[in-house]
Write an enzyme that holds these catalytic residues in place. Structure first.
Site, PDB file in Angstrom:
ATOM      1  N   ASP A   1      10.718  -3.746 -36.073  1.00 33.41           N
ATOM      2  CA  ASP A   1       9.909  -2.824 -36.880  1.00 33.41           C
ATOM      3  C   ASP A   1       8.501  -3.387 -37.011  1.00 33.41           C
ATOM      4  O   ASP A   1       8.276  -4.347 -37.748  1.00 33.41           O
ATOM      5  CB  ASP A   1      10.537  -2.630 -38.265  1.00 33.41           C
ATOM      6  CG  ASP A   1      11.757  -1.713 -38.225  1.00 33.41           C
ATOM      7  OD1 ASP A   1      12.020  -1.138 -37.155  1.00 33.41           O
ATOM      8  OD2 ASP A   1      12.438  -1.587 -39.242  1.00 33.41           O
TER       9      ASP A   1
ATOM     10  N   GLU B   1      20.667   4.794 -37.076  1.00 29.99           N
ATOM     11  CA  GLU B   1      22.013   4.677 -36.512  1.00 29.99           C
ATOM     12  C   GLU B   1      23.083   5.090 -37.518  1.00 29.99           C
ATOM     13  O   GLU B   1      22.913   4.909 -38.726  1.00 29.99           O
ATOM     14  CB  GLU B   1      22.258   3.231 -36.064  1.00 29.99           C
ATOM     15  CG  GLU B   1      21.308   2.799 -34.962  1.00 29.99           C
ATOM     16  CD  GLU B   1      21.289   1.300 -34.732  1.00 29.99           C
ATOM     17  OE1 GLU B   1      20.955   0.888 -33.605  1.00 29.99           O
ATOM     18  OE2 GLU B   1      21.589   0.540 -35.672  1.00 29.99           O
TER      19      GLU B   1
ATOM     20  N   THR C   1      23.551   1.449 -27.548  1.00 25.76           N
ATOM     21  CA  THR C   1      22.551   0.445 -27.187  1.00 25.76           C
ATOM     22  C   THR C   1      23.174  -0.732 -26.430  1.00 25.76           C
ATOM     23  O   THR C   1      24.351  -0.724 -26.117  1.00 25.76           O
ATOM     24  CB  THR C   1      21.848  -0.091 -28.442  1.00 25.76           C
ATOM     25  OG1 THR C   1      22.834  -0.690 -29.291  1.00 25.76           O
ATOM     26  CG2 THR C   1      21.153   1.017 -29.200  1.00 25.76           C
TER      27      THR C   1
ATOM     28  N   GLU D   1      20.597   2.974 -24.221  1.00 24.38           N
ATOM     29  CA  GLU D   1      19.301   2.352 -24.493  1.00 24.38           C
ATOM     30  C   GLU D   1      19.454   0.855 -24.285  1.00 24.38           C
ATOM     31  O   GLU D   1      20.554   0.307 -24.391  1.00 24.38           O
ATOM     32  CB  GLU D   1      18.853   2.592 -25.941  1.00 24.38           C
ATOM     33  CG  GLU D   1      18.576   4.027 -26.295  1.00 24.38           C
ATOM     34  CD  GLU D   1      18.130   4.183 -27.745  1.00 24.38           C
ATOM     35  OE1 GLU D   1      17.981   3.142 -28.427  1.00 24.38           O
ATOM     36  OE2 GLU D   1      17.951   5.324 -28.173  1.00 24.38           O
TER      37      GLU D   1
ATOM     38  N   LEU E   1      16.923  -4.859 -26.344  1.00 19.28           N
ATOM     39  CA  LEU E   1      15.788  -5.778 -26.344  1.00 19.28           C
ATOM     40  C   LEU E   1      14.826  -5.375 -25.241  1.00 19.28           C
ATOM     41  O   LEU E   1      15.236  -4.807 -24.229  1.00 19.28           O
ATOM     42  CB  LEU E   1      16.251  -7.219 -26.099  1.00 19.28           C
ATOM     43  CG  LEU E   1      17.237  -7.826 -27.090  1.00 19.28           C
ATOM     44  CD1 LEU E   1      17.658  -9.210 -26.609  1.00 19.28           C
ATOM     45  CD2 LEU E   1      16.616  -7.913 -28.459  1.00 19.28           C
TER      46      LEU E   1
END
Length: 578
Positions: free
Chosen positions: A200, A284, A444, A482, A485
């Site tokens: 973030d 999520e 992810t 996705e 990292l």
């Protein structure tokens, strides 16, 4: 004076990029390099042996988590920018992809690649952030054959001032910009706070009027057993209660999606092809069990249950009484350790005789996980009704929690709300819930490999991805992926390519992921070597019908593409100076 093209790209993440002399704007020449911070979408997924019974994964000596290669920025950035004026490298298909039409991914038809936009693409003043840089970068992505972009549509920006008053400001311009460049859009309904999680890079709180209500009633926030509040997302315990100035949280989310549909109906199904519905922290479907803010949690801690606000406790009490065990309804597990413990540090999660595998543990974990599933059901039902027949897919993001996956209890998954253990598949119920609403399962950590992770924490992302792929296959729900990292190396790209094939049973004639979203657009992506590899990666993902073509051949084609447009880009850069 207008910024040069390299500086525009660098401005996207607020990072200065050296000019041709090796210096950054306004500074003396130096061997400056771009060093954008590593951006995590979520700490990755957890690994569990698919067999319900079996030996523990052997403990190995610890190894540090992988880092993205840090390659110094060359002074001459013309190569990094030269793709800006080139037509798309891959011709768009006339027939819409199965991703668009709602299929489960084709056989050898290619996986469309999207790219996540910066979190602060729209400013707190509801304007497009770094407009010229954004425009140039979107053109570069399109030239590389990227299908589209993913953008967060922040509740805290759009409905910030007053309930029911929506300011779409910068989003209108950003969406038109994407349309102009022929890019599709995955729009994320971001009902969470930005700030406090890995990656973030900015802070966008919940709407002011929501924050005011939480200040009046702190139990609207998720709470752990020590009374620590988490303000990233409104507790699902009050989903059906009119606690937000007369509306329930689910009504607020529904009204927001209605307003988005009405504002951008002319773009739905054409430019906007997917609505990803945020359902918790980091967008999520999970509890905020591993909050990084203020150092509360650090990888690979097991996290902590988030069921101690009065609304969650009220539900727990009712469930215990209905189960004939009222004594189980006053609190969650009191022996589940703290955020940074490991499973064997606790009585509840330890492999032998742990409470997770007893009658109370089964009751509590069933209630805790079913509350999360019910939360997803409520919001998905609303989203489906709002966007029905609009030509868009609905998707939900599930966190990849791969640490301690090799243990019996899978503690980090349990505290997040995924009731996945050595003896129970926790992802099939989620996939089945999404299937009931025709939604896409977005997952992810697709780029991660088991041997790259700290082995003492029993991480196994590849096995987790395989489990999720099997669950979505059984539930007949589309799977999208996705990376967790930022990775620019060939090893990560090859892992994504392999995982996206969904070849879980060794069958070459298999379905594929319906889409892949690459994290994230930033200066590192446009670094020359990274950009060359990324162009090749996109090309390979879209050419899955010819998967036997060697990677080196695609790399050579990408190299030719990158260098061929240098004169055009230099001309564009000069034009941008005026």
């Amino acid at each position: 004076m207008a910024m040069s093209l390299p500086h525009q790209i660098g401005a996207i993440a607020g990072t200065q990029i050296p000019d041709g002399s090796g210096s950054v704007s306004g500074e003396a020449p130096s061997a400056a390099t771009v060093s954008a911070s590593a951006v995590w979408r979520s700490p990755g997924a957890s690994l569990r042996p698919l067999q319900k019974l079996g030996p523990e994964i052997d403990q190995l000596s610890p190894s540090p988590p992988p880092l993205s290669p840090r390659i110094g920025m060359r002074p001459d950035l013309s190569v990094a920018c030269q793709a800006l004026m080139e037509p798309p490298v891959v011709t768009e298909e006339v027939v819409e992809r199965e991703y668009r039409s709602g299929g489960f991914g084709g056989k050898g038809k290619g996986v469309p690649v999207f790219v996540m936009m910066p979190l602060d693409s729209v400013t707190m003043n509801n304007t497009v952030n770094r407009r010229k840089a954004m425009n140039a970068s979107l053109q570069a992505l399109k030239s590389a054959g990227v299908e589209g972009i993913m953008m967060d549509v922040w509740w805290g920006l759009v409905e910030r001032e007053s309930p029911g008053e929506y300011n779409w400001g910068g989003y209108s311009e950003l969406l038109e910009m994407a349309k102009k460049h022929g890019l599709k859009v995955q729009a994320v309904m971001s009902f969470h706070q930005c700030g406090g999680n890995v990656g973030d890079s900015c802070t966008i709180p919940l709407p002011k009027w929501v924050v005011e209500e939480v200040d009046k009633d702190p139990d609207l926030a998720y709470t752990d057993q020590w009374g620590r509040r988490n303000y990233e997302y409104i507790s699902l315990g009050c989903d059906a209660l009119p606690v937000l100035k007369g509306r329930t949280p689910v009504q607020c989310y529904s009204d927001f999606m209605h307003a988005f549909r009405d504002k951008f109906e002319h773009l739905l199904g054409d430019t906007i092809v997917e609505i990803q519905v945020g359902m918790g922290p980091a967008g999520e479907l999970r509890y905020p069990s591993y909050p990084e803010q203020n150092g509360t949690w650090k990888f690979p801690g097991i996290g902590a249950f988030q069921c101690y606000d009065k609304y969650m406790l009220s539900s727990l009490k009712a469930a215990a009484e209905a189960n004939g065990k009222p004594e189980w309804g006053s609190t969650g597990p009191t022996d589940a350790g703290q955020y940074n413990n490991w499973p064997e540090d606790t009585n509840f999660f330890k492999k032998e005789g742990g409470g997770w595998n007893g009658p109370y543990g089964e009751f509590f974990l069933t209630w805790y996980s079913e509350m999360l599933l019910a939360h997803g059901e409520k919001i998905l039902s609303s989203a489906k009704a709002i966007f029905e027949n609009m030509g868009v897919k609905i998707s939900v993001k599930i966190a990849g929690i791969h640490w301690h996956y090799g243990t019996r209890s899978h503690a980090p998954e349990l505290t997040a709300g995924y009731y996945n253990t050595r003896f129970r598949d926790g992802y099939l119920p989620i996939a089945q819930m999404l299937a009931r609403h025709g939604a896409v399962f977005n997952f992810t950590c697709i780029e991660m490999r088991d041997h790259e992770q700290p082995q003492d924490a029993l991480c196994a992302p590849e096995k987790l991805v395989r489990q999720v792929a099997l669950a979505t296959q059984e539930a007949q729900v589309p799977l999208a992926g996705e990376n967790a990292l930022p990775r620019y190396d060939e090893c990560a790209h090859k892992q994504i390519l392999q995982a996206s094939s969904l070849n879980v049973d060794g069958d070459s004639d298999v379905r594929e992921m319906c889409a892949f979203t690459y994290l994230r657009m930033n200066p590192d992506l446009f670094q020359p070597d990274n950009w060359r590899r990324f162009v090749a990666f996109v090309k390979k993902m879209k050419e899955r019908k010819d998967v036997n073509r060697c990677w080196e051949q695609v790399e050579r084609e990408a190299e030719h593409f990158v260098h061929a447009t240098q004169p055009l880009v230099q001309e564009a850069a000069v034009a941008l100076m005026h």
